[in-house]
Design an enzyme around this catalytic site. Structure first.
Site, short mmCIF file in Angstrom:
data_model
loop_
_atom_site.label_atom_id
_atom_site.label_comp_id
_atom_site.label_asym_id
_atom_site.label_seq_id
_atom_site.Cartn_x
_atom_site.Cartn_y
_atom_site.Cartn_z
N SER A 85 37.62 19.68 -6.65
CA SER A 85 36.88 19.82 -5.41
C SER A 85 35.38 20.09 -5.61
O SER A 85 34.56 19.49 -4.91
CB SER A 85 37.50 20.92 -4.54
OG SER A 85 38.73 20.48 -4.00
N LYS A 136 47.56 27.83 2.59
CA LYS A 136 47.26 26.99 3.77
C LYS A 136 47.88 27.52 5.06
O LYS A 136 47.36 27.26 6.14
CB LYS A 136 47.72 25.55 3.54
CG LYS A 136 46.86 24.80 2.54
CD LYS A 136 47.23 23.32 2.49
CE LYS A 136 46.33 22.58 1.53
NZ LYS A 136 46.61 21.11 1.53
N LEU A 150 51.24 11.53 -3.46
CA LEU A 150 50.22 12.50 -3.05
C LEU A 150 49.66 13.28 -4.25
O LEU A 150 48.63 13.93 -4.12
CB LEU A 150 50.79 13.47 -2.01
CG LEU A 150 51.30 12.81 -0.72
CD1 LEU A 150 51.76 13.88 0.27
CD2 LEU A 150 50.26 11.91 -0.08
#
Length: 271
Positions: free
Chosen positions: A16, A61, A208
């Site tokens: 990221s 999350k 994914l």
């Protein structure tokens, strides 16, 4: 300089920071903040309060929901947040995973409606994928995988109550878009059971996972003649959507996602 971060646990491998640096049109500081679940039980960590915003990955999350002052309606429906915007100390939670999935699938598979989507696994990303497919106009999806069939049936029942898309527990006789939402075939679990996914030659795999590049499961599927989609596109696109939230008045760079991925591979960031 505006400050951002990725919040998670055991995430030193994350790309990221590199991705956000590549796509940002402004000079930002982006770091990784590694916190165990027990460190998010009572109050907002000080490291997060000093930021302009942050992304969230496993295992936070869902738990981060309770710390947000406002939650975007879509994120509330999904039940998970992967992006927080902080303005004057007010936290607003969003989910850009589903947007990254939609953009990646549309970019990679033009005739996606020719396939029946099958989600393998029902973990943290499953709800975002189901909502994304619903938004794209799919009417049904099948959910398979896992060792606990009772847990899977409970998930299907929950999704059938909360989502407009029909969640099936069988496979229609159509070409299949397999969506792997488990670690199997990625960097963490290299070995793939022979009967893990019953691939047919006309199917497509959307893994994914994004490491290694291509993943072990992608190579396994490609050897059976399948087209595959790596999760890296979704990762890049969800980061773009996060920056659109953070920098409302800033233009996002024109992206060539394939070039970004090529640069990441060249940097040996995804191996």
């Amino acid at each position: 300089m505006m400050k951002f971060a990725l919040l998670g646990h055991h995430i030193s491998y994350s790309m990221s920071p590199v991705i956000h640096d590549m796509i940002s049109t402004t000079d930002i500081h982006y770091e990784i903040i590694d916190l165990a679940p027990e460190q998010l039980l009572k109050e907002r960590p000080q490291q997060l309060q000093a930021l302009n915003g942050f992304n969230i990955t496993i295992p936070h999350k869902q738990s981060i929901l309770s710390f947000c002052d406002h939650v975007d309606p879509v994120a509330e429906k999904i039940g998970a947040i992967n992006t927080v915007e902080i303005v004057d100390g007010i936290w607003t939670g969003y989910n850009t995973d589903y947007l990254g999935f939609i953009r990646s699938l549309k970019d990679s598979l033009k005739n996606y409606f020719d396939f029946h989507p099958v989600l393998v696994g029902y973990g943290g990303v499953a709800r975002a994928v189901i909502f994304a497919l619903q938004e794209m106009g799919f009417r049904s999806i099948t959910v398979i995988g896992g060792v606990d069939d009772v847990e899977r049936q409970d998930f299907i029942q929950e999704m059938n109550l909360n989502a407009k898309i029909k969640i099936l527990d069988f496979l229609p006789e159509l070409p299949t878009l397999w969506i792997n939402g488990t670690p199997v075939g990625g960097a963490k679990i290299k070995d793939i059971p022979e009967d893990y996914i019953p691939f047919n030659a006309n199917d497509v795999l959307f893994d994914l996972n994004y490491t290694p590049y291509p993943t072990h499961l992608e190579l396994y599927a490609q050897n059976k003649g399948l087209k595959t989609i790596n999760g890296m596109k979704m990762l890049v696109y969800q980061a773009v959507e996060a920056q659109k939230i953070w920098f409302k008045s800033h233009e996002i760079k024109d992206l060539n996602v394939n070039e970004i991925i090529r640069r990441l591979v060249t940097l040996n960031t995804i191996s």
